[in-house]
Structures are given as C-alpha cells and as structure tokens.
Design an enzyme around this catalytic site. Structure first.
Site: not given
Length: 282
Positions: A156, A169
C-alpha cells in the site's frame, strides 16, 4: 528472460495463479482479470463462501477456477494451500498473489490495543511472509525453468505514507514492501518476477471489514468517493506492470508523487504529514 521477439514473456497470460483474499475487493478483481487473460485460478480466502462467489464469476466467463479456504495467518494453512493448488493444477503454479489484508486506524501508538497490532500484522504481514516462504521455493524450482513465473505482494502507499493514527496498518504494509524488495533481490536471475503493489484508496470493502474508528471510517469513505479507483483498474494495472518486470506498481498519481517526495526529502515529508494531520485529523 526474453521471448523470441525480444519481449519479456507475460506472467499474467495463461497463468496458473493462486490468489489469497480472492473473495472480494482487489483479490477478486485479480482473479477475474487473470481468468480473462486465459488463466486458471485458485481463489483462496478465509471465507470460503466468498471465494466460491468469485469462482462463480470466473466460471460464468467460461474459465477454470476453484475455491480453497485458507487462513494466511497460519503457516500450515498456506502449506496446505500449496499442496491443494498443485494437485488441482496438476503441476506447479506460475503466479502467486499475496493479497489478503485488513484495515486498521483511528488511534495513535500507545492507545491502539496490542490485540489490534497482532491482528493486523498477522494478516497483512505474516500472510505475505507465509505466502513467500511456501511458494517462492516452488516457483524458483519450477520446470521448465523458462516458464514465466511471478509473485505479487499487495502492499500500500501506507507503506511509505506515515499517516498518523494508522501505525499498525502502515507497519504491516512497510514490511510487505521490504519483503518484496528483498525477495526480488534474492530471486534476481531466477526468472521469477516480484512486484509490490502500492495503491492509495481503492473502492473495496476493506473499511467495513477492518478495525477502524468511526471518525476515521467516515473520513476514509469521503476520500474514497473523491479519489478512489476501482479494484478492477488496480488489478489490470498491476498485472501489466508485473508483466513488464516492474518491482513497484503505484497505480495512482498521488502514490507516485508521495513516493517521490518521501525519497527526496524524507524529513520534510514526515513533518508535513504531521502538520496536515493536525489540521485535518484522521
């Protein structure tokens, strides 16, 4: 590895592919797009019912797919996935996409529960680690050695974005990015391509499935509506990048800009992110 006309062979075309987290979102989009490119696809997901929905979408196209339940946090499950996949293909896979992932956000370091850290890292980081640990040796030793082969790890832009209140995350995706870079170095010259996918906002159900505060969820939904792209576009862009042999795939302009600024002026970038977060907190 160069083809007969001087072009690198396309891993995504007629692939024998294993996709984790294939029940929805980017994973499902990868699976369907691979089928459209003539591939046979193992659709793996912890939710076997969801995986079977993706299989149905693929068989409706006249392609071949199978659903296999797998919890990527468990090494034994991933090892069994490899065994069942090879049995179903009748040979080794040629492409593995470590996609299974979850979202997390809304609390700073020290306030985010350790249980959330463990949950996110277990899926987003240990999932790709298990996938690479099990499948990299299989792909490396596949015969014939000139068969196009590859691994895609879904990371990501959060891997380098450093957004506050997203620590678990961010760390999980940074680890997946580093894993991909290291694996690419180790597999250099082996014929196995490695790509790390680093999107920003993608229109999937990750916000609903994650452990995200209500305020962060609302903010992310707004950003996703304004700037998010479809999972199908991300999958197509990444597969094309993988076919070219690209190590990094950043399918959106903002990811490319953020990546470039972070590499050029990392200290300034991080201070700017902190300032923006105080003005418009997640």
């Amino acid at each position: 590895m160069i083809g007969p006309f001087g072009k690198s062979p396309k891993v995504s075309h007629h692939a024998r592919a294993v996709v984790t987290g294939a029940g929805s979102g980017i994973g499902a989009a990868f699976a369907v797009e691979l089928a459209k490119r003539g591939g046979r696809v193992v659709c793996s997901d912890i939710d076997e019912v969801a995986a079977k929905r993706t299989v149905s979408a693929i068989t409706d196209l006249g392609a071949d797919a199978v659903a296999i339940a797998c919890d990527v946090t468990q090494l034994g499950d991933v090892q069994e996935l490899a065994v069942q996949s090879q049995s179903w293909f009748g040979t080794t896979p040629t492409l593995v996409i470590n996609n299974a992932g979850v979202g997390s956000g809304g609390a700073p370091i020290g306030e985010l529960p350790i249980e959330d850290w463990q949950w996110v890292l277990g899926i987003n980081l240990w999932g790709p680690i298990h996938g690479c640990h099990v499948f990299a040796p299989i792909l490396r030793s596949a015969e014939p050695s000139n068969t196009p082969r590859g691994i895609i790890n879904v990371a990501s832009a959060a891997a380098f974005g450093a957004a506050p209140s997203m620590a678990a995350y961010n760390v999980s995706k940074a680890g997946a990015l580093s894993l991909s870079e290291t694996l690419a170095a180790e597999l250099s010259g082996s014929g196995v391509k490695v790509t790390a996918l680093c999107p920003t906002f993608v229109k999937t159900n990750i916000l609903e499935a994650g452990r995200i505060s209500a305020e962060t969820n609302q903010f992310a939904h707004r950003i996703m509506r304004w700037t998010g792209v479809s999972a199908e576009k991300v999958a197509k862009t990444c597969l094309d990048a993988h076919d070219r042999g690209d190590l990094y795939c950043m399918p959106q302009l903002e990811a490319k800009i953020g990546w470039s600024i972070k590499r050029l002026v990392p200290g300034t970038y991080t201070r700017a992110v902190g300032l923006v977060s105080r003005i418009a907190p997640l």
